[in-house]
Design an enzyme around this catalytic site. Structure first.
Site, PDB file in Angstrom:
ATOM      1  CB  CYS A   2      -1.161   0.063   1.340  1.00 12.47           C
ATOM      2  SG  CYS A   2      -2.186  -1.791   1.064  1.00 12.47           S
ATOM      3  NE  ARG A  27       4.506   2.234  -0.918  1.00 12.84           N
ATOM      4  CZ  ARG A  27       5.620   1.635   0.067  1.00 12.84           C
ATOM      5  NH1 ARG A  27       6.457   1.902  -0.594  1.00 12.84           N
ATOM      6  NH2 ARG A  27       5.515   0.458   0.868  1.00 12.84           N
ATOM      7  CD1 TRP A  78      -0.744  -5.598  -3.627  1.00 14.44           C
ATOM      8  CD2 TRP A  78      -0.659  -6.724  -1.634  1.00 14.44           C
ATOM      9  NE1 TRP A  78      -1.092  -7.300  -4.070  1.00 14.44           N
ATOM     10  CE2 TRP A  78      -0.128  -7.574  -2.638  1.00 14.44           C
ATOM     11  CE3 TRP A  78      -0.496  -6.731  -0.378  1.00 14.44           C
ATOM     12  CZ2 TRP A  78       0.299  -8.913  -2.257  1.00 14.44           C
ATOM     13  CZ3 TRP A  78      -0.236  -7.824  -0.072  1.00 14.44           C
ATOM     14  CH2 TRP A  78       0.152  -8.706  -0.670  1.00 14.44           C
ATOM     15  CG  ASN A 104       2.247   0.199   4.056  1.00 14.60           C
ATOM     16  OD1 ASN A 104       1.801  -0.777   3.906  1.00 14.60           O
ATOM     17  ND2 ASN A 104       3.495   0.859   3.808  1.00 14.60           N
ATOM     18  N   GLY A 105       0.557  -2.102   6.463  1.00 18.99           N
ATOM     19  CA  GLY A 105       1.110  -2.944   6.990  1.00 18.99           C
ATOM     20  C   GLY A 105      -0.143  -3.713   7.593  1.00 18.99           C
ATOM     21  CD  GLU A 506      15.147 -11.906 -12.664  1.00 13.38           C
ATOM     22  OE1 GLU A 506      14.890 -12.544 -11.612  1.00 13.38           O
ATOM     23  OE2 GLU A 506      14.516 -10.983 -12.906  1.00 13.38           O
ATOM     24  CE  LYS A 510      11.365 -10.115 -13.798  1.00 15.45           C
ATOM     25  NZ  LYS A 510      12.327  -9.683 -13.175  1.00 15.45           N
ATOM     26  CD  GLU A 513       7.490 -10.602 -11.723  1.00  8.78           C
ATOM     27  OE1 GLU A 513       7.402 -10.093 -10.887  1.00  8.78           O
ATOM     28  OE2 GLU A 513       8.861 -10.148 -12.621  1.00  8.78           O
ATOM     29  CG  HIS A 529      17.850 -35.888 -12.074  1.00 12.34           C
ATOM     30  ND1 HIS A 529      18.380 -37.159 -12.694  1.00 12.34           N
ATOM     31  CD2 HIS A 529      19.087 -34.929 -12.873  1.00 12.34           C
ATOM     32  CE1 HIS A 529      19.520 -37.348 -12.492  1.00 12.34           C
ATOM     33  NE2 HIS A 529      20.046 -35.692 -13.104  1.00 12.34           N
ATOM     34  CE  LYS A 628       9.803  -2.244  -8.863  1.00 19.70           C
ATOM     35  NZ  LYS A 628      10.678  -3.525  -9.710  1.00 19.70           N
TER      36      LYS A 628
HETATM   37  C1  AGP Z   1      11.018  -9.500  -9.548  1.00 23.15           C
HETATM   38  O1  AGP Z   1      10.430  -8.856 -10.887  1.00 23.15           O
HETATM   39  C2  AGP Z   1       9.353  -9.564  -8.685  1.00 23.15           C
HETATM   40  N1  AGP Z   1       8.844  -8.231  -8.545  1.00 23.15           N
HETATM   41  C3  AGP Z   1      10.409  -9.680  -6.983  1.00 23.15           C
HETATM   42  O2  AGP Z   1      10.225 -10.993  -7.454  1.00 23.15           O
HETATM   43  C4  AGP Z   1      11.041  -8.809  -6.865  1.00 23.15           C
HETATM   44  O3  AGP Z   1      12.981  -9.152  -7.318  1.00 23.15           O
HETATM   45  C5  AGP Z   1      11.245  -9.410  -4.645  1.00 23.15           C
HETATM   46  O4  AGP Z   1       9.683  -9.180  -4.257  1.00 23.15           O
HETATM   47  C6  AGP Z   1      12.450  -8.254  -3.933  1.00 23.15           C
HETATM   48  O5  AGP Z   1      11.887  -7.175  -4.134  1.00 23.15           O
HETATM   49  P1  AGP Z   1      13.326  -6.470  -3.510  1.00 23.15           P
HETATM   50  O6  AGP Z   1      14.396  -6.570  -4.493  1.00 23.15           O
HETATM   51  O7  AGP Z   1      12.513  -4.998  -3.215  1.00 23.15           O
HETATM   52  O8  AGP Z   1      13.869  -6.692  -2.499  1.00 23.15           O
END
Ligand code: AGP
Length: 633
Positions: A2, A27, A78, A104-105, A506, A510, A513, A529, A628
């Site tokens: 949030c 956020r 969020w 937020n929290g 990675e 990508k 998500e 395996h 984010k």
């Molecule tokens: C990456 O594309 C993601 N959205 C997510 O995995 C992110 O890397 C993770 O939440 C860690 O965030 P940070 O690097 O801000 O700690």
């Protein structure tokens, strides 16, 4: 997660709040709301969906005099407790209607408090933990007959959990109260104290003032219009906030002509990696006494002040533990390879979320490295607090300047790639890998575990990376075409070995998500395996098969996929002939040394996932269910 924004001063609050919410939408973006205090009293507006939906609601419902309000709070959500809906959106309002709050929290003991308050006659409209807070503040105010700031402070003493809050009481139009614990909150102050800005990070504040106070855990601030900010600990003792100067490049917060932030950030990489290395890889005019390491006194050198200043602790480290999440964890896997090779120090890479609740063996000589783009990830923050409690030195590798992790770390290196807005991390990943390479080189040279030849060669190659990324980016159109076919898949595999195994992980993250296609990353040799059972003619398999180390072995894995009808997309080194003869969909990356190949091989995978998501018509920058900055555990 949030995002919170607040304003008290002499200007109209609403435009400031809305602009701030747009900046904080990374956020959370499932609902939004704001409260404005004007001659008409307290007015609250909410909408399910994006900040733009809230703007629509306000445009219809708010009168001109409400829009003249100079005191307001706002929120982009969020969901943690309760579905995204107008009712669950913040701000929440107290029983009497006088007090309103954004949060937020997570309030961990909200269920107990809610039952207690219900028994006292309080009614709850939403399913949120936040509504408990606003009712608790009102209840405390009545019971203790105290002012708003004291009521907030005393109520927070009854709460377990994490919070950043902003509170208004319509009976006190000259005051704004805020507080934080384990969730970030920044207060922007102008020099003459005529106005104050609140936000979850500096981005909504930066265009109004550079002077920011980051509230510390368990601090409550009382902001009086046009006068002052007073900060108290939860115990009631007054304390001083430290005003920091924050310089944020606001042009970085715009699309810059690109369709999405993610694409802009992918294309930003050549420039921001230059920024990341600038002033750190230098033609050294220094003596070894000045640089603090035993390296050459001429030629290019890596000079990182954190490594120089903490040379002794780093040199005696018997082990490094990297803690991080998501993409930052993948960067950590590459960092492990660098630190073990260049510095001969054993490295563990832990998911911060697991580490924080494990019973880790941490010796006082261990160094814990925390990698985080945002610097606000709750699990990573908790992991470093755990490490500090065990006496370890914490070294942060963070993008968010002044963020919680940066502040909690004993020392560290900023990655300096500018704000990353797209939820899918791109330039932060390459920035993290670049910083990890520089740390390993600087430390390896200080330890004498890297040869002069390899040190020079790696630095020389690092400096070439931005231009080589530019070459990869030229294949954007080709990758876009590939993505159209790829978008039809519902499952796929990413395979790589050695330096390219973390890149496979990675690439898969990508893709899943932002395109919602199920993807798995594996070391290519693991395929036989188990995962090979999945391969059929519906299944794209992405191989990262650059000309390094285990190239020939990867070719055999490709044969295995081809003979089972799988469709291969391959990332190869420029000039590769062998894979070209086997596979149609090829993306070439320039030649570089093996250690740095992830910085190039990840770029086509970022572009591929971007174009697949666009081809599927999805919201690239704000994918469903994600945010984010993951400030909840
Ligand atoms: C990456 O594309 C993601 N959205 C997510 O995995 C992110 O890397 C993770 O939440 C860690 O965030 P940070 O690097 O801000 O700690």
């Amino acid at each position: 997660m949030c995002g919170i924004v607040g304003y008290i001063g002499k200007r109209e609050a609403y435009p400031i709040l809305v602009k701030g919410l747009h900046r904080l939408e990374y956020r959370g973006y499932d609902s939004a709301g704001c409260a404005l205090l004007s001659d008409e009293g307290l007015k609250v507006y909410k909408a399910k969906g994006k900040v733009s939906d809230l703007e629509g609601v306000v445009a219809k419902a708010a009168s001109p005099s409400v829009l003249k309000s100079t005191l307001g709070i706002a929120h982009t959500r969020w969901a943690t407790h309760g579905v995204p809906s107008e009712t669950n959106a913040h701000p929440h309002v107290s029983e009497s209607g006088h007090i309103t709050l954004v949060h937020n929290g997570i309030i961990e003991n909200y269920a107990t408090l809610r039952e207690q308050l219900k028994r006292k006659g309080y009614h709850f409209k939403s399913e949120t933990d936040t509504e408990v807070l606003v009712q608790l503040i009102e209840y405390t105010q009545k019971q203790k007959r105290c002012n708003l700031c004291d009521a907030v402070r005393q109520a927070l003493n009854l709460v377990y959990g994490a919070y950043a809050i902003a509170v208004i009481d319509e009976r006190h139009p000259e005051e704004l109260v805020c507080a934080r614990k384990s969730s970030p909150l920044a207060v922007g102050v102008v020099d003459d104290r005529s106005e104050f800005f609140l936000a979850s990070d500096a981005s909504p504040i930066a265009e109004y003032t550079k002077h920011i106070i980051y509230l510390k855990d368990e601090e409550v601030a009382l902001i009086s219009r046009g006068k002052e900010i007073k900060i108290y600990k939860l115990t009631g003792e007054e304390t001083q906030g430290e005003v920091k100067e924050v310089n944020l490049d606001l042009s970085m917060l715009d699309h810059d002509g690109f369709d999405h932030f993610m694409l802009k950030e992918i294309f930003d990489q050549p420039n921001v990696l230059k920024d990341c290395m600038s002033g750190r890889i230098v033609e050294s005019p220094y003596s070894s006494a000045q640089t603090g390491h035993d390296g050459p006194t001429s030629g290019l050198q890596v000079v990182l002040s954190a490594v120089t200043q903490h040379r002794r602790e780093l040199l005696r480290a018997r082990r490094i533990i990297i803690v991080s999440c998501g993409t930052s964890w993948h960067a950590g896997l590459i960092g492990k390879q660098y630190l073990e090779h260049f510095c001969r120090i054993p490295v563990d890479v832990a998911y911060a979320s697991e580490f924080r609740y494990s019973d880790p063996v941490i010796e006082p000589d261990d160094v814990v490295m925390a990698i985080s783009q945002s610097g606000e990830t709750a699990d990573t923050l908790a992991a470093i607090q755990q490490a500090k409690a065990h006496g370890a030195m914490v070294f942060g590798i963070v993008n968010g300047v002044g963020s919680s992790i940066a502040r909690e770390s004993h020392t560290g290196v900023y990655i300096h790639v500018g704000p990353e807005i797209g939820v899918a991390s791109t330039k932060a990943f390459t920035g993290q890998v670049t910083v990890l390479a520089m740390i390993a080189l600087a430390l390896g040279m200080a330890k004498g575990t890297v040869s002069q030849e390899e040190y020079d060669e790696t630095i020389h190659e690092l400096l070439q990376i931005p231009d080589k990324i530019r070459t990869v980016l030229k294949q954007n159109d080709k990758i876009k075409k590939m993505a159209e076919r790829f978008a039809e898949a519902s499952n796929c595999l990413y395979l790589g070995r050695g330096w390219n195994f973390p890149v496979a992980l990675e690439g898969a993250l990508k893709l899943k998500e932002i395109s919602y296609i199920h993807a798995e990353g594996y070391p290519a040799a693991e395929m036989k395996h188990g995962p090979i059972a999945l391969v059929d003619n519906q299944m794209p398999v992405v191989f990262i098969a650059t000309h390094h180390g285990l190239y020939q072995k990867i070719i055999s894995n490709m044969q295995e996929v081809i003979s089972r009808g799988g469709h291969i997309y391959a990332v190869v080194t420029e000039g590769d002939e062998q894979v070209k003869n086997m596979v149609d969909d090829i993306i070439e990356v320039p030649q570089t040394i093996g250690w740095l190949v992830p910085l190039l091989s990840v770029i086509p995978l970022q572009l591929l996932s971007y174009h697949v998501a666009v081809a599927k018509g999805l919201n690239v920058d704000q994918p469903r269910n994600l945010a984010k900055s993951v400030t909840v555990e």
